[in-house]
Design a protein around this motif. Structure first.
Motif, PDB file in Angstrom:
ATOM      1  N   UNK A 309       1.083  -1.411   0.048  1.00  0.00           N
ATOM      2  CA  UNK A 309       0.074   0.063  -0.038  1.00  0.00           C
ATOM      3  C   UNK A 309       0.962   1.271   0.057  1.00  0.00           C
ATOM      4  N   UNK A 310       2.050   1.285  -0.716  1.00  0.00           N
ATOM      5  CA  UNK A 310       2.995   2.591  -0.746  1.00  0.00           C
ATOM      6  C   UNK A 310       3.595   2.554   0.513  1.00  0.00           C
ATOM      7  N   UNK A 311       3.405   3.311   1.574  1.00  0.00           N
ATOM      8  CA  UNK A 311       4.321   3.623   2.676  1.00  0.00           C
ATOM      9  C   UNK A 311       4.157   2.390   3.533  1.00  0.00           C
ATOM     10  N   UNK A 312       3.220   1.437   3.359  1.00  0.00           N
ATOM     11  CA  UNK A 312       2.839   0.432   4.322  1.00  0.00           C
ATOM     12  C   UNK A 312       2.765  -1.003   3.497  1.00  0.00           C
ATOM     13  N   UNK A 322      -2.136 -23.023  12.381  1.00  0.00           N
ATOM     14  CA  UNK A 322      -3.263 -22.799  11.480  1.00  0.00           C
ATOM     15  C   UNK A 322      -3.830 -21.392  11.524  1.00  0.00           C
ATOM     16  N   UNK A 323      -3.626 -20.743  12.675  1.00  0.00           N
ATOM     17  CA  UNK A 323      -4.041 -19.669  12.935  1.00  0.00           C
ATOM     18  C   UNK A 323      -3.456 -18.280  12.005  1.00  0.00           C
ATOM     19  N   UNK A 324      -4.153 -17.500  11.682  1.00  0.00           N
ATOM     20  CA  UNK A 324      -3.631 -16.241  11.123  1.00  0.00           C
ATOM     21  C   UNK A 324      -3.209 -15.088  11.552  1.00  0.00           C
ATOM     22  N   UNK A 325      -2.002 -14.354  11.240  1.00  0.00           N
ATOM     23  CA  UNK A 325      -1.526 -13.320  11.799  1.00  0.00           C
ATOM     24  C   UNK A 325      -1.110 -12.259  10.729  1.00  0.00           C
ATOM     25  N   UNK A 326      -1.277 -11.061  11.154  1.00  0.00           N
ATOM     26  CA  UNK A 326      -1.385  -9.955  10.271  1.00  0.00           C
ATOM     27  C   UNK A 326      -0.304  -9.045  10.526  1.00  0.00           C
ATOM     28  N   UNK A 327       0.748  -8.797   9.978  1.00  0.00           N
ATOM     29  CA  UNK A 327       1.934  -8.098  10.206  1.00  0.00           C
ATOM     30  C   UNK A 327       2.001  -6.526   9.550  1.00  0.00           C
ATOM     31  N   UNK A 328       2.180  -5.612  10.036  1.00  0.00           N
ATOM     32  CA  UNK A 328       2.126  -4.126   9.316  1.00  0.00           C
ATOM     33  C   UNK A 328       3.893  -3.834   9.256  1.00  0.00           C
ATOM     34  N   UNK A 329       4.456  -3.612   7.949  1.00  0.00           N
ATOM     35  CA  UNK A 329       5.590  -3.305   7.656  1.00  0.00           C
ATOM     36  C   UNK A 329       5.757  -1.693   7.082  1.00  0.00           C
ATOM     37  N   UNK A 330       6.619  -0.921   7.777  1.00  0.00           N
ATOM     38  CA  UNK A 330       6.892   0.306   6.986  1.00  0.00           C
ATOM     39  C   UNK A 330       8.319   0.262   6.267  1.00  0.00           C
TER      40      UNK A 330
END
Length: 371
Positions: A309-312, A322-330
């Motif tokens: 998403x550009x900056x992110x 099997x559980x999902x995990x979201x990571x935010x990267x800058x």
């Protein structure tokens, strides 16, 4: 209008609303201080609009009391409560000019003509719609129409403004600019404002305090920072934040240790209200996870999909469970689907919840001594 009147306190005392056997608002108590900007937020059907309409007098109260500026208005006609409401639909008269729309309510109240003109000009200046006064609603954009609707509320000099999802009909870019306009309006006028939305971004950016509602009950009241960083329960933690907080199954081992996805993590303090061996929920926000090397507190995941998403960049990954995990990267290297990485985090950022969703907090010394 005096400064005290402009900053009217609104009190709800045991307010309840039922439609026959169905109760949609369950005995709520809430005080909104004079001059506060309070946002009601929650999923569809949580009762936020019904609650706002009861404050406005557009819905009868089944039980309880509503006070505005210290006056009980529970049975008072909407026009005599000293409030002005801005709806999702602009509700403008299409055959009237902007000037006439702004002046109509004052004319009905038999306000002197010179006072009407002064109020119309003042509202037009505040909202920067002076050049639109001779146009009709059909000649205006959505954002301009919403400004006119707000202007019609301003000229009434209300004790409080009530907004019922006023930006829902606007496109994303216009919603951002109108949020700024409404925040500026509150800063300039200083009136008490209540704003209903299902959009948590609006809630976080506009509110002095947020009221999180679910199924006609208040889940938590606090500043945006308090609601985001210190949620009282699993519902608030999952509802506020985009992407939402990662919630993973875990087991509390006792003595301040929890095992999650096969990794034992030391919290640094024991928890109150939970015994060793009990199932718990482990929560951490995407921005608090970082890619790194294996350490004392780290989780191994396999990357499933990367969203740029550009900056992110958001990495949607999978734990061994099997559980999902979201990571935010800058920043950092691009990762491909199927890559395995280690995630590190500060345990101070972890939020733990019981199996029924209540927040688990650090035990006091007195609690520890009796365990």
């Amino acid at each position: 209008m005096t400064q005290a009147a402009e900053k009217a306190t609104i009190e709800l005392r045991g307010v309840r609303k039922a439609f026959g056997a169905l109760t949609v608002v369950h005995g709520l108590d809430l005080t909104i201080e004079g001059g506060e900007f309070v946002v009601f937020v929650g999923p569809s059907g949580c009762g936020k609009s019904t609650l706002l309409r009861m404050i406005a007098g557009l819905e009868d109260v089944t039980a309880g009391d509503i006070l505005i500026a210290g006056r009980d208005v529970t049975e008072v006609d909407p026009s005599k409560r000293g409030i002005a409401m801005v709806f999702q639909s602009y509700a403008l008269y299409p055959h009237m000019s902007v000037r006439q729309n702004l002046a109509f309510g004052l004319e009905m109240a038999k306000t002197p003509a010179d006072e009407i003109e002064r109020q119309v000009q003042s509202a037009a200046e505040i909202l920067k719609i002076g050049a639109l006064l001779e146009r009709r609603p059909g000649q205006l954009s959505g954002g301009q129409r919403q400004r006119v609707a707000i202007g019609r509320a301003i000229v009434r000099k209300p004790l409080a403004f009530l907004f019922d999802e006023p930006l829902s009909n606007l496109d994303a870019e216009l919603r951002v600019s109108m949020r700024i306009e409404i925040a500026r309006l509150h800063r300039e006028l200083g009136n008490t404002m209540i704003y209903v939305t299902h959009d948590q971004t609006e809630a976080m950016t506009l509110a002095d305090r947020i009221v999180v509602l679910r199924d006609g009950r208040i889940e938590q009241v606090g500043t945006p920072h308090e609601i985001y960083e210190d949620p009282n329960n699993l519902f608030v933690a999952g509802f506020i934040g985009s992407p939402r907080m990662n919630i993973i199954d875990a087991i509390y081992l006792g003595d301040g240790r929890v095992t999650v996805a096969g990794t034992t993590i030391s919290l640094g303090h024991p928890l109150a209200g939970v015994a060793g061996g009990e199932k718990v929920k482990f929560g951490i926000r995407p921005e608090h996870l970082t890619l790194g090397q294996i350490s004392e507190n780290s989780l191994k995941v396999k990357v499933d999909f990367a969203e740029y998403l550009g900056s992110t960049r958001y990495l949607y990954s999978m734990l061994p469970t099997g559980e999902s995990l979201t990571i935010e990267q800058r920043s950092g290297a691009d990762l491909s689907s199927g890559e395995e990485v280690w995630l590190n985090f500060d345990v101070a950022r972890v939020r733990l919840f019981s199996s029924v969703g209540s927040r688990l907090r650090a035990a006091t010394r007195e609690m520890v001594a009796t365990q």
